[in-house]
Write a protein that holds these residues in place. Structure first.
Motif, mmCIF file in Angstrom:
data_model
loop_
_atom_site.group_PDB
_atom_site.id
_atom_site.type_symbol
_atom_site.label_atom_id
_atom_site.label_comp_id
_atom_site.label_asym_id
_atom_site.label_seq_id
_atom_site.Cartn_x
_atom_site.Cartn_y
_atom_site.Cartn_z
ATOM 1 N N ALA A 1 18.905 21.736 -6.848
ATOM 2 C CA ALA A 1 19.834 21.739 -5.712
ATOM 3 C C ALA A 1 20.301 20.334 -5.359
ATOM 4 C CB ALA A 1 19.178 22.394 -4.502
ATOM 5 N N ASP A 2 19.449 19.332 -5.569
ATOM 6 C CA ASP A 2 19.803 17.958 -5.219
ATOM 7 C C ASP A 2 21.009 17.444 -5.999
ATOM 8 O OD1 ASP A 2 17.881 17.678 -3.296
ATOM 9 O OD2 ASP A 2 16.415 16.706 -4.593
ATOM 10 N N CYS A 3 21.321 18.078 -7.125
ATOM 11 C CA CYS A 3 22.484 17.657 -7.906
ATOM 12 C C CYS A 3 23.788 18.153 -7.290
ATOM 13 C CB CYS A 3 22.372 18.175 -9.342
ATOM 14 S SG CYS A 3 21.375 17.116 -10.399
ATOM 15 N N PHE A 4 23.696 18.987 -6.252
ATOM 16 C CA PHE A 4 24.883 19.552 -5.618
ATOM 17 C C PHE A 4 24.771 19.373 -4.097
ATOM 18 C CE2 PHE A 4 23.633 21.821 -9.403
ATOM 19 C CZ PHE A 4 24.796 21.942 -10.145
ATOM 20 N N PRO A 5 24.740 18.134 -3.611
ATOM 21 C CA PRO A 5 24.427 17.899 -2.197
ATOM 22 C C PRO A 5 25.453 18.456 -1.222
ATOM 23 C CG PRO A 5 25.170 15.880 -3.267
ATOM 24 C CD PRO A 5 24.975 16.878 -4.351
ATOM 25 N N ASP A 6 26.658 18.740 -1.672
ATOM 26 C CA ASP A 6 27.689 19.218 -0.751
ATOM 27 C C ASP A 6 27.667 20.715 -0.507
ATOM 28 O OD1 ASP A 6 28.540 16.671 -0.502
ATOM 29 O OD2 ASP A 6 30.513 16.947 -1.417
ATOM 30 N N ASN A 7 27.131 21.484 -1.460
ATOM 31 C CA ASN A 7 27.277 22.938 -1.308
ATOM 32 C C ASN A 7 26.099 23.766 -1.819
ATOM 33 O OD1 ASN A 7 27.831 22.315 -3.992
ATOM 34 N ND2 ASN A 7 29.414 23.880 -4.218
ATOM 35 N N VAL A 8 24.989 23.137 -2.164
ATOM 36 C CA VAL A 8 23.803 23.878 -2.607
ATOM 37 C C VAL A 8 22.588 23.320 -1.875
ATOM 38 C CG1 VAL A 8 22.398 24.605 -4.570
ATOM 39 C CG2 VAL A 8 24.845 24.180 -4.896
ATOM 40 N N PHE A 9 21.759 24.211 -1.330
ATOM 41 C CA PHE A 9 20.600 23.739 -0.582
ATOM 42 C C PHE A 9 19.547 24.836 -0.511
ATOM 43 C CE2 PHE A 9 23.737 25.551 2.235
ATOM 44 C CZ PHE A 9 23.005 26.446 3.003
ATOM 45 N N LEU A 10 18.328 24.451 -0.204
ATOM 46 C CA LEU A 10 17.254 25.408 0.042
ATOM 47 C C LEU A 10 17.248 25.777 1.520
ATOM 48 C CD1 LEU A 10 16.440 24.344 -2.767
ATOM 49 C CD2 LEU A 10 14.042 24.485 -2.018
ATOM 50 N N ALA A 11 16.894 27.021 1.818
ATOM 51 C CA ALA A 11 16.824 27.487 3.203
ATOM 52 C C ALA A 11 15.891 26.581 3.997
ATOM 53 C CB ALA A 11 16.349 28.925 3.252
ATOM 54 N N THR A 12 16.342 26.189 5.181
ATOM 55 C CA THR A 12 15.559 25.242 5.973
ATOM 56 C C THR A 12 14.358 25.880 6.660
ATOM 57 O OG1 THR A 12 17.054 25.598 7.848
ATOM 58 C CG2 THR A 12 17.553 23.754 6.384
ATOM 59 N N LYS A 13 14.412 27.210 6.854
ATOM 60 C CA LYS A 13 13.300 27.909 7.496
ATOM 61 C C LYS A 13 12.859 29.087 6.624
ATOM 62 C CE LYS A 13 14.751 26.673 12.193
ATOM 63 N NZ LYS A 13 15.149 27.168 13.531
ATOM 64 N N PRO A 14 12.191 28.798 5.510
ATOM 65 C CA PRO A 14 11.792 29.876 4.586
ATOM 66 C C PRO A 14 10.767 30.817 5.207
ATOM 67 C CG PRO A 14 10.771 27.809 3.956
ATOM 68 C CD PRO A 14 11.748 27.479 5.042
ATOM 69 N N VAL A 15 10.811 32.060 4.749
ATOM 70 C CA VAL A 15 9.959 33.128 5.275
ATOM 71 C C VAL A 15 9.078 33.659 4.148
ATOM 72 C CG1 VAL A 15 9.986 35.419 6.349
ATOM 73 C CG2 VAL A 15 11.734 33.744 6.955
ATOM 74 N N ASP A 16 7.903 34.120 4.500
ATOM 75 C CA ASP A 16 7.036 34.817 3.535
ATOM 76 C C ASP A 16 7.520 36.265 3.470
ATOM 77 O OD1 ASP A 16 5.100 35.776 1.874
ATOM 78 O OD2 ASP A 16 3.435 35.498 3.275
ATOM 79 N N VAL A 17 8.369 36.575 2.496
ATOM 80 C CA VAL A 17 9.036 37.876 2.425
ATOM 81 C C VAL A 17 8.111 38.928 1.810
ATOM 82 C CG1 VAL A 17 10.975 39.144 1.424
ATOM 83 C CG2 VAL A 17 11.311 36.814 2.268
#
Length: 472
Positions: free
Chosen positions: A209-225
């Motif tokens: 995701a770090d290679c696409f800083p403008d439009n790709v990211f990990l969820a900031t508040k992940p849940v144990d699904v």
């Protein structure tokens, strides 16, 4: 005063200091690299001797790389180079392509089907070994294994950005290939890595995701699904909140899991969604079957509906789901019960008095449940004997070699996404779908046109009674 040193000694000293600094940084990252390497080896069928190292993507200059590679307007010459890069890739393997087309045509011999099922390794995996020492974003983005698309086919695609949420917890290599197929620079991508996932998995997804800083990211508040419970809905809310916060430009929110494959190109999907004019794509039916999985009475005395966990929601519908009072009341009401994720959006969509943006303008008949079948290709079977792949999970057949004719012919132009497509089950089936999808993208760059438009869905009662939204 310090003694005056000869120029040659000064240069030698500087070089030695730089070398020591480089060695220190290398040792600092060695443990992380090794752990990621071991993680990948243990999670795939690829020969472990081929995965001795793993790419580490430096965070410096990522934004500069992205803007150079993805954001600057392309000249006519650059556009021709881009089209050439799409047309030329590792997926253009003529012999393998012929095998795939034979299987897709439904006329393959039993010996070829059996041989294909027994293939245990994937063909189009990014060469992590040779790229590990120069594992920059630049090299990763320009790899031809499965090429990243860096430019929309036309203005209509560029001006209709989409938002994808991918909920995953394992199997990075499948996620990485799925992401390559989905990626377009105008879209936005939230990857929800389950809170219970291995730390090494989280690290490598973050590196990508770090290679696409403008439009790709990990969820900031992940849940144990947990499957079938309220946590599935919370995982969706996590990505929805992040995507609404990062941009107001995108038109539709599309949720996926890590074991799915798109049966349309991005241009085909945009062409279809434009014709919906903001109507959400959600399947659901008024139900009395699962009474123990829903409250006896819903807020506002809303009717109960149940469907799948898959949906296409317009931007305003996502805002409504996150912020409207009735949404909060419904969420609280459903939270203690099973199948919350299969009812929350259905209740909003099919109760016309809610005025859910893109929802129904009238309470639907049961016929509408069948008309929304475009959402997913699923082969529901409660008996494994009726499952042509011979493997079933939660009453849905796993997709493999035997399903290639269905996916590429019967479902093409009728279904949007193939569900239950595990990467390790029949590797050749997944690889054939990569080739098939790539061939469609190539054709679009040559013709400038989408091949399918989902006329059956557009002309259905579901769309007829849907509430359109301004801005579409």
């Amino acid at each position: 005063m310090f003694p005056k040193l000869p120029r040659a000694k000064i240069l030698t000293t500087i070089a030695l200091i730089s070398l020591v600094g480089f060695a220190f940084l290398h040792l600092k990252h060695l443990n992380t690299v090794t752990s990621i390497n071991n993680f990948l080896i243990n999670s795939t069928r690829i020969d472990s001797s081929e995965l001795r190292k793993i790419i580490t993507i430096p965070k410096q200059n990522q934004s500069q790389v992205l803007h150079q590679e993805f954001r600057e307007p392309l000249t006519h010459h650059d556009q021709e180079v881009q089209r050439s890069s799409v047309i030329s890739s590792d997926l253009d393997d003529q012999e393998f392509g012929e095998t795939c087309h034979t299987l897709m045509g439904g006329k393959a011999s039993q010996s070829l089907i059996k041989e294909s099922i027994n293939q245990s390794a994937h063909r189009f995996v990014y060469d992590w070994i040779n790229n590990s020492t120069l594992g920059s974003c630049d090299r990763y983005l320009n790899s031809k294994t499965i090429p990243f698309i860096k430019e929309p086919v036309d203005k209509s695609e560029e001006e209709f950005p989409l938002a994808f949420a991918i909920l995953v917890y394992h199997n990075f290599l499948q996620l990485e290939q799925l992401f390559r197929v989905l990626y377009r620079p105008q879209n936005f991508y939230c990857i929800h890595v389950d809170a219970s996932a291995e730390e090494t998995f989280k690290q490598i997804v973050q590196q990508m995701a770090d290679c696409f800083p403008d439009n790709v990211f990990l969820a900031t508040k992940p849940v144990d699904v947990k499957h079938g419970f309220h946590s599935v809905l919370l995982g969706e809310f996590s990505c929805m909140s992040d995507l609404v916060g990062i941009s107001k430009k995108w038109k539709y929110y599309i949720n996926l899991t890590g074991e799915e494959f798109p049966l349309v190109t991005n241009l085909e999907l945009v062409s279809f969604l434009r014709r919906l004019h903001g109507i959400n794509l959600i399947d659901g039916a008024h139900t009395y079957v699962f009474k123990n999985r829903l409250p006896k009475v819903l807020p506002m005395n809303l009717k109960k509906y149940k469907g799948s966990t898959h949906f296409f929601l317009n931007y305003k519908a996502v805002q409504f789901a996150l912020n409207a009072n009735i949404s909060h009341q419904l969420n609280v009401s459903l939270a203690p019960f099973r199948s919350t994720c299969e009812s929350f959006f259905q209740v909003l969509q099919f109760n016309s008095k809610v005025y859910f943006p893109g929802g129904m303008s009238a309470n639907p008949s049961r016929q509408l449940y069948n008309d929304t079948g475009a959402n997913r290709h699923k082969d529901w079977q409660n008996n494994i004997k009726n499952c042509i792949s011979g493997k079933i999970q939660r009453e849905i057949c796993m997709l493999g070699v035997q399903y290639l004719p269905k996916l590429t012919h019967e479902s093409y132009g009728r279904k949007l996404v193939a569900n239950k497509f595990p990467w390790k089950f029949h590797p050749l089936a997944w690889d054939c779908m990569l080739v098939w999808h790539h061939e469609k993208v190539k054709k679009e760059y040559l013709t400038g046109k989408a091949a399918v438009h989902f006329d059956e869905v557009i002309n259905s009662p579901y769309v007829k009674y849907g509430r359109t939204v301004d801005g579409f």
